[in-house]
Design an enzyme around this catalytic site. Structure first.
Site, short mmCIF file in Angstrom:
data_model
loop_
_atom_site.label_atom_id
_atom_site.label_comp_id
_atom_site.label_asym_id
_atom_site.label_seq_id
_atom_site.Cartn_x
_atom_site.Cartn_y
_atom_site.Cartn_z
N LEU A 65 0.73 -1.55 0.16
CA LEU A 65 -0.37 0.21 0.48
C LEU A 65 0.81 1.04 0.26
CD1 LEU A 65 -2.21 -1.14 2.69
CD2 LEU A 65 -2.51 -1.18 0.58
N PRO A 66 0.62 2.14 -0.32
CA PRO A 66 0.98 3.69 -1.13
C PRO A 66 1.34 4.36 0.53
CG PRO A 66 -0.96 3.60 -1.83
CD PRO A 66 -1.15 2.64 -1.24
N THR A 96 6.45 0.02 1.40
CA THR A 96 7.98 1.19 2.69
C THR A 96 6.41 1.72 2.99
OG1 THR A 96 8.38 1.16 0.76
CG2 THR A 96 10.16 2.61 2.59
N LYS A 171 14.83 -0.21 5.01
CA LYS A 171 14.73 -0.26 3.65
C LYS A 171 14.43 1.68 3.38
CE LYS A 171 12.40 0.41 0.14
NZ LYS A 171 12.24 -0.03 -1.50
N LYS A 240 8.03 10.21 0.42
CA LYS A 240 7.70 9.88 1.30
C LYS A 240 8.39 8.77 1.85
CE LYS A 240 5.59 5.58 0.67
NZ LYS A 240 6.21 4.51 0.81
#
Ligand code: NAD
Length: 296
Positions: A65-66, A96, A171, A240
């Site tokens: 998901l975003p 992420t 990450k 983000k």
């Protein structure tokens, strides 16, 4: 094989879920976009009406998901959240989303007896399709051993530890570096082209020299020199990631001077070309400032 749940079948989740089908897993998918689930319905996967419905069909639910807010909402949000599924015992976050949301969601799921795995991936849409992603995993070792065969469908696994959020921290570190490479490469390419160098020659020189990086080796040859700007990663998502990384570092008292500059370049790119633009538009910002085109 047991049914596996998959929420968020977009640019990354789509090909990853597809590889699970190829490997013989039965799938139950959900996405707010009907367009995204269509190919899965066509291949015989169940399409659910909510994350909770997925979690009532499958013991293991993966999500791609975003943003952190959307992961929190899909996991915990009201009646429709994964937490309210009747079958689920493990949620795997492939997005992420940073260590903050990992810790928070893991804690709330644990209260309901549901385990948590954070497992962000690197390698882009190409890696997702080919099953060559770097897959970072943090969860209890026993859980890792259980999910390892399934997760290997996506690429090479790296066990980052037991604590929720460890894989997310790894990450974020990687993605800040990848974005920094895009920004710095855009700057030197704009300068070189303005000075009269051929863009392809300059990229070839850098790739045979000490400045080579993921932008010179992959993003510029594939999506900038041919002017396609279609690498497959949105500016808003890169912003983000870098913002989350710099904020985490700040919270730990680790100053990130370069990280802060990279974050601002992504903010500029987003303001100029929009959150949905491909993040290779960073190069377009430099092109506009320099008055050149990096093509070849
Ligand atoms: P994307 O926007 O293509 O896919 C996200 C999917 O989630 C979309 O299909 C969207 O419709 C769906 N979605 C949004 N809100 C939802 C909700 N509330 N419930 C259910 N579905 C919902 O994004 P992407 O590029 O596939 O990225 C997904 C995640 O993977 C992000 O966290 C991103 O940072 C990360 N990531 C992306 C790349 C890349 O190269 N694209 C690489 C590594 C990691």
């Amino acid at each position: 094989m047991a049914v596996v749940g998959f929420v968020g079948v977009g640019r990354m989740g789509g090909p990853m879920a597809s590889r699970l089908l190829d490997a013989g897993y039965e799938l139950c998918v959900y996405d707010v976009s009907a367009e995204a689930t269509k190919p899965f319905a066509a291949r015989g996967a169940q399409v659910a009406a909510s994350p909770a419905e997925v979690a009532s069909q499958a013991e293991i639910v993966l999500v791609s998901l975003p943003t952190p807010d959307i992961v929190r909402q899909v996991a915990l949000g009201g009646n429709a959240g994964i937490v309210n599924g009747t079958k689920v015992r493990l949620m795997v976050d492939l997005s992420t989303t940073g260590p903050g949301v990992a810790g928070e969601v893991a804690g709330q799921l644990a209260e309901r007896g549901i385990g948590w795995v954070d497992s962000p991936v690197s390698g882009g849409v190409t890696g997702a399709k080919a099953g060559t992603l770097a897959v970072m995993v943090s969860c209890p070792k026993k859980t890792f051993d259980e999910i390892e065969p399934m997760m290997k469908t996506f690429g090479k696994l790296f066990y980052a530890g037991e604590k929720p959020g460890m894989a997310q921290t790894a990450k974020l570190a990687n993605n800040l570096l990848a974005a920094a490479a895009m920004v710095a490469t855009s700057e030197v390419m704009a300068m070189g082209v303005k000075a009269g160098l051929d863009a392809k020659v300059l990229i070839d020189i850098i790739n045979a020299s000490s400045g080579r990086n993921s932008a010179t080796q992959d993003k510029f040859p594939r999506a900038i020199l041919p002017r396609t700007f279609d690498f497959g990663f949105a500016t808003g998502l890169s912003y983000k990631d870098v913002r989350l990384c710099v904020e985490e570092a700040e919270a730990m008292g680790v100053p990130m001077v370069v990280g802060g500059a990279v974050r601002e370049m992504l903010a500029v790119t987003r303001a100029r070309f929009g959150a949905e633009s491909d993040f290779t538009h960073i190069a377009k910002v430099l092109e506009e400032w320099a008055g050149v085109e990096i093509k070849g």
